[in-house]
Design a protein around this motif. Structure first.
Motif, PDB file in Angstrom:
ATOM      1  N   ASP A 115       0.889  -1.051  -0.048  1.00 62.00           N
ATOM      2  CA  ASP A 115      -0.125   0.004   0.008  1.00 62.00           C
ATOM      3  C   ASP A 115       0.936   1.410   0.109  1.00 62.00           C
ATOM      4  N   MET A 116       0.582   2.370  -0.916  1.00 65.35           N
ATOM      5  CA  MET A 116       1.452   3.333  -0.938  1.00 65.35           C
ATOM      6  C   MET A 116       1.380   4.274   0.170  1.00 65.35           C
ATOM      7  N   TYR A 117       0.205   4.433   0.812  1.00 64.26           N
ATOM      8  CA  TYR A 117       0.093   5.018   1.902  1.00 64.26           C
ATOM      9  C   TYR A 117       1.013   4.706   3.112  1.00 64.26           C
ATOM     10  N   ALA A 118       0.762   3.467   3.339  1.00 60.89           N
ATOM     11  CA  ALA A 118       1.612   2.817   4.444  1.00 60.89           C
ATOM     12  C   ALA A 118       3.074   2.799   4.085  1.00 60.89           C
ATOM     13  N   ALA A 119       3.491   2.744   3.016  1.00 56.46           N
ATOM     14  CA  ALA A 119       4.855   2.934   2.727  1.00 56.46           C
ATOM     15  C   ALA A 119       5.360   4.234   2.837  1.00 56.46           C
ATOM     16  N   ILE A 120       4.422   5.313   2.596  1.00 56.75           N
ATOM     17  CA  ILE A 120       4.961   6.787   2.850  1.00 56.75           C
ATOM     18  C   ILE A 120       5.011   6.745   4.569  1.00 56.75           C
ATOM     19  N   ASP A 121       3.972   6.439   5.299  1.00 56.58           N
ATOM     20  CA  ASP A 121       4.081   6.667   6.650  1.00 56.58           C
ATOM     21  C   ASP A 121       5.213   5.820   7.371  1.00 56.58           C
ATOM     22  N   MET A 122       5.713   4.745   6.887  1.00 54.36           N
ATOM     23  CA  MET A 122       6.984   3.735   7.330  1.00 54.36           C
ATOM     24  C   MET A 122       8.003   4.612   6.846  1.00 54.36           C
ATOM     25  N   VAL A 123       8.200   5.141   5.924  1.00 53.30           N
ATOM     26  CA  VAL A 123       9.345   5.934   5.438  1.00 53.30           C
ATOM     27  C   VAL A 123       9.542   7.140   6.195  1.00 53.30           C
ATOM     28  N   LEU A 124       8.602   7.860   6.653  1.00 54.26           N
ATOM     29  CA  LEU A 124       8.316   8.979   7.268  1.00 54.26           C
ATOM     30  C   LEU A 124       8.942   8.756   8.792  1.00 54.26           C
ATOM     31  N   ASP A 125       8.348   7.717   9.199  1.00 45.99           N
ATOM     32  CA  ASP A 125       8.839   7.413  10.639  1.00 45.99           C
ATOM     33  C   ASP A 125      10.083   6.843  10.793  1.00 45.99           C
ATOM     34  N   LYS A 126      10.653   6.237   9.642  1.00 40.78           N
ATOM     35  CA  LYS A 126      12.319   6.141   9.604  1.00 40.78           C
ATOM     36  C   LYS A 126      13.041   7.257   9.711  1.00 40.78           C
ATOM     37  N   LEU A 127      12.550   8.103   8.757  1.00 45.98           N
ATOM     38  CA  LEU A 127      13.230   9.341   8.696  1.00 45.98           C
ATOM     39  C   LEU A 127      13.154  10.109   9.979  1.00 45.98           C
ATOM     40  N   GLU A 128      12.102  10.372  10.660  1.00 43.08           N
ATOM     41  CA  GLU A 128      12.100  10.980  11.992  1.00 43.08           C
ATOM     42  C   GLU A 128      12.976  10.578  12.875  1.00 43.08           C
ATOM     43  N   LYS A 129      13.000   9.168  12.995  1.00 40.22           N
ATOM     44  CA  LYS A 129      14.052   8.542  14.058  1.00 40.22           C
ATOM     45  C   LYS A 129      15.519   9.033  13.659  1.00 40.22           C
ATOM     46  N   GLN A 130      15.625   8.919  12.395  1.00 34.33           N
ATOM     47  CA  GLN A 130      17.286   9.402  11.981  1.00 34.33           C
ATOM     48  C   GLN A 130      17.610  10.898  12.229  1.00 34.33           C
ATOM     49  N   ILE A 131      16.493  11.653  12.071  1.00 33.06           N
ATOM     50  CA  ILE A 131      16.735  13.059  12.153  1.00 33.06           C
ATOM     51  C   ILE A 131      16.940  13.252  13.733  1.00 33.06           C
ATOM     52  N   LYS A 132      16.129  12.670  14.527  1.00 29.30           N
ATOM     53  CA  LYS A 132      16.327  12.847  15.920  1.00 29.30           C
ATOM     54  C   LYS A 132      17.416  12.366  16.373  1.00 29.30           C
ATOM     55  N   LYS A 133      17.926  11.186  15.962  1.00 24.67           N
ATOM     56  CA  LYS A 133      19.201  10.598  16.367  1.00 24.67           C
ATOM     57  C   LYS A 133      20.193  11.493  16.004  1.00 24.67           C
ATOM     58  N   ASN A 134      20.367  12.014  14.609  1.00 25.85           N
ATOM     59  CA  ASN A 134      21.485  12.872  14.320  1.00 25.85           C
ATOM     60  C   ASN A 134      21.314  14.211  15.264  1.00 25.85           C
TER      61      ASN A 134
END
Length: 178
Positions: free
Chosen positions: A69-88
């Motif tokens: 599902d495209m919307y699920a893929a978008i949500d999952m990648v944005l959650d992953k990016l949020e974790k990366q930004i916070k960690k950085n």
């Protein structure tokens, strides 16, 4: 945030573009300067792939997810990016404050002794740093760091608050009266 969306093997949709731009706007609170996001949405057979590249504040963060599902893929990648930004961002804060070099300077508990009638009772004193943030951001921070409490300055009221994890798994917030 400036967003460019590219579609591969997929009909361009204004609804998908607005969905992505709305979701990417939540990253503005983590970036000090305006950022740029390049999004590539593609479909290969039954796989929906969302790839996002965020550039800003000397960061270049890339995330890719594929689901059915495209919307699920978008949500999952944005959650992953949020974790990366916070960690950085946390790494940058630690480097600036000098925590990484001298581990005994801050955060190490020191013992203070309090005398009682029957004997001696120890009180552990720990110095912590707190920063201004919203309650929602504090909850996200608690989820990332597995602590039982978090001390922060409420960005709306400019007062020190304590967010704690309750035994039932929910959160509690301690606020001083105005």
């Amino acid at each position: 945030m400036q967003t460019s969306v590219t579609f591969k093997n997929l009909d361009p949709s204004d609804h998908l573009k607005s969905y992505i731009s709305d979701k990417l706007d939540r990253f503005d609170k983590y970036l000090y300067n305006p950022g740029e996001a390049n999004v590539v949405l593609s479909v290969e057979k039954f796989r929906h792939i969302a790839e996002v590249n965020i550039i800003g504040d000397r960061l270049n963060i890339v995330g890719k997810e594929e689901t059915e599902d495209m919307y699920a893929a978008i949500d999952m990648v944005l959650d992953k990016l949020e974790k990366q930004i916070k960690k950085n961002k946390q790494k940058v804060r630690e480097r600036r404050s000098g925590k990484g070099k001298a581990k005994t300077a801050m955060g190490e508990p020191t013992g203070a002794v309090v005398m009682e009638d029957d004997g001696e009772r120890r009180v552990m004193v720990q110095n912590i740093e707190y920063k201004p943030m919203d309650v929602d951001e504090a909850v996200m921070q608690m989820d990332l760091v597995d602590n039982n409490f978090l001390v922060f300055t409420n960005a709306r009221s400019d007062r020190v608050n304590v967010l704690y994890r309750r035994k039932d798994g929910n959160y509690g917030l301690i606020q001083p009266n105005p």
